[in-house]
Design an enzyme around this catalytic site. Sequence first.
Site: not given
Length: 1120
Positions: A66, A216, A779, A802
């Site tokens: 902020r 904060d 989930h 791969g």
Amino acid sequence: MSAKAISEQTGKEFLYKHICTSAAVQNRFRYASVTAETDWERLSREHPWLLTERLVIKPDQLIKRRGKLGLVGINLDLHGVREWFKAHVMRETTVGKAKGVLKNFLIEPFVPHPQEEEFYVCIYATREGDHVLFHHEGGVEVGDVDAKAQRLLVAVDEKLSEEQVTEKLLTHVPDEKKPVLASFIVGLFNLYEDLYFTYLEINPIVVTKDGVYVLDMAAKIDATADYICKAKWGDVEFPPPFGREAYPEEAYIADLDAKSGASLKLTLLNPRGRIWTMVAGGGASVVYSDTICDLGGVDELANYGEYSGAPSEQQTYDYAKTILSLMTREKHTQGKVLIIGGSIANFTNVAATFKGIVRAIKDYQGPLKEHEVTIFVRRGGPNYQEGLRVMGEVGKTTGIPIHVFGTETHMTAIVGMALGHRPIPNQPPMDAHTANFLLNASNSAVTPATTRTASFSDPKTSSEFNPAKKSKADLPAESLHSILWPLKNMVTGDWKAQASAGCNGAKPMTLFRKQTKAIVWGMQTRAVQGMMDFDYVCSRDEPSVAAMVYPFTGDHKQKFYWGHKEILVPVYKNMADAVKKHPEVDVLISFASLRSAFDSTMESMQYPQIHTIAIIAEGIPEAQTRKIIKMADQKGVSIIGPATVGGIKPGCFKIGNTGGMLDNILASKLYRPGSVAYVSRSGGMSNELNNIISRTTDGVFEGVAIGGDRYPGSTFMDHVLRYQDTPGVKMIIVLGEIGGTEEYKICQGIREGRITKPVVCWCIGTCATMFASEVQFGHAGACANQASETAVAKNQALRDAGAYVPKSFDELGEVIKTVYDDLVANGTIVPAQEVPPPTVPMDYSWARELGLIRKPASFMTSICDERGQELIYAGMPITEVFKEEMGLGGVLGLLWFQRRLPRYACQFIEMCLMVTADHGPAVSGAHNTIVCARAGKDLISSLTSGLLTIGDRFGGALDAAAKQFSKAFDSGMLPMEFVNKMKKDGKLIMGIGHRVKSINNPDMRVQILKDFVKQHFPSTQLLDYALDVEKITTSKKPNLILNVDGFIGVAFVDLLRMCGGFTRDEADEFVEIGALNGIFVLGRSMGFIGHYLDQKRLKQGLYRHPWDDISYVLPEHMSM
């Protein structure tokens, strides 16, 4: 979900209330919350410090950084705060990709301080423990704290000390501040643990000579711990992410979810969008959102949500009508589409849930047609054919275009149809009905001998460890390393060391065999029967369930079917007895609730014979799950779950409801092993994988759903390594998802050659990077906390390493088939000949559900129905009964007479009950009740004793009086003729005569009823006739009055005949079957209960009748 963000105000309130530290925490509770509706005068009175101190104001809406965004007003007086507030409130602001309106603000005292007094501290949870980060330079310019902060890992179940903090974290802090900071950080960590935080960041924390100031703060708590922390949390409000409004419909669905054992989720993304979803299953809901976004529908996607866990018809109706209401509020120029999708359910009755959706569609058919809504349906699972049939029928009857598809159609194919990317087939091929899989074509009930080896394919040891086909883009190890480092939620270093870290006991590589025996914790009879049916079609010699544990009953036996015969399974009250009597058991399947799962699992791991535990419950607090994982690692126990349906090993063993019902077991060929092993997070999607694999390969060798929580008991890598070392497995499929970093370990395993078998992998949740604001998927673990946890990043890393990674879930089946065909072509897999499984008889209840059989009902009822969401009396919902203020008389009218009686009739019934309630202790019924009560009998016995005296001579004269007077009146007999005939026949006139009352001493009960009847009844023909008879009888003897029984009897006949609700035959039938005596029985029961309670309250002893009140009249030769 579990980890939910809370507002800064809530976080600070928790801290100020509950932190325990020797450090002086300043400005406790000195904050004020303001919105556009705030009364500033009142605010000043409630917080007088606002008038005297310099202040800070900032938005409190989960906005990061902020200060850098210029959203903090610093060092202002109250007037300055109000001016700053006016300039910012209700202003649209862009934060990252999210646009939102500033609404909620926090005002706090301004704390003047130099930069060197600012520090940074953060605590966050990972699988192995809680990380404490500290940096000596806090504030707006703190920068990349991951890279430069001091870090300390506090392992699960361990404590943090001030010495550790000072030594590991405070090395760059001035000596005079170290004691204060060390005490505060330890207190903060204890608070974090006690209140089940999952993330807690303070930046900056200011330390001056006066003490500690928390400037904060950002925090998340584990919402599933509400039942533990409710007393400390209170009622917590979870704000939506910035850029997304909090809608009342979301709160309504969240409330439904909280009251239900099922899962109901709804997030509105764009209420004006044209693409709406109603998806069953947490994993499937993400896959559908992915596909919509992949096909260009991200800007038109209106909502995310899911329903799962077998919601009731009413719950599904409430969920569906909420979505239909939302989508029919604004028209769209292109019309709208509703995607009712889902994977193949494991245990949810699809037809039952679809009934709720169909009800909602019927209720909204007008608005749906007006808004040009087209509906696409795809579903599978128990009774899905009936569900799809009903859904198709409602489309035909309402005229709404509804396109219906089953398991023969790829799960997400309907998205392409809905968005115009693929044609809609006119007549989609339908799979056989459920029953067709189960009916025995051979008429043989004999279980065939075992015809399978360990694998469906012939083992070929020469090609057992063929390396995976290399990716076209074979990046160097440094590239992958740059993705992996630094990851907040992953301990970096050698993955082999991580895999074995903390594992004091070696875990078995093979979890299930054909001889595996299990104990099931919980009275889940349907799941157990499903396991036994699976065992039977797999040609197992014995059932896989050896015993059950259920703490709420004593030891007993529970009946189940084994093929055609019934068997008994022992049920024990505690786990100790079960394992002692069944030493062959090494698997526990726990259906314990989320509240008891932790304790029961920890207890079960104390028994060395238990090697594998499946935890089904969803919603176990993460801190408890991590303790389970730690204990399992120490004991060498493999954990599947929590929040899972389980796993399956075809031909050997299945956990609970995994794989669904027998029709899906047979359709997906799960009764014999194939060559493909998979691991998934989602239980519903694991069943979809069963379907895809059975259609594209020779079938499943083993499949496990590890669960959707952030910290599943076992990881993808645990199972991939097992599959790698299992000869029967020829290729591996991994269905990962957004959140966490476990998939990177698979990348590393492939690159280092530890994994050589072909791996097909796809991570769901690719849509998350396209949304402007954060979306928590179904989930608990499906949420990316950083770029490396996104599905897109993980899919790319797997592709680069791969693995075979499709472009989308839509192509997953094609990629699986390509890899499988290559393995068949090079001889790695040699498909075996199919052998039909034995037939399992269908349960009667399920056959009836499917409409395959019918039988006459044992009972019939026409007055009450309790089967739905709401109790119904004679067709009237109970809520309507109370809304209409029908009273007891109205309810009696519904249940006894199946009519909604006029108001005066209901009042008359209630008056009858009142006047017949009691007539003193001397009458036979009350006397019997009293004697019985004083003999120590219970209420029911005492009441029954009194009721058994009711008959023609006591209380039962209502019916008899009604019949006698009705017969005389209907035959045209004059009152005098009636009296003379009864005298001639030597019969008493029922309802005439009283032992105490007379014409000169009238019964006030009769007088009260007479006044009401004369005033309200439309006609009193029979009553007038009875009163004429009374004039004749009282002229002969004053006490031969019309008594209360007689009055009620004749007045009730007038009511039934003249109220307009009954035919003459119906009215006479009610008299004939004894309905009127019911009035006396019901009324007098109140009095009898009163006498019983009175005797108990007075503590009266056993009653013995006095001798002097008995006349002994024995024969003379026997007299004393």
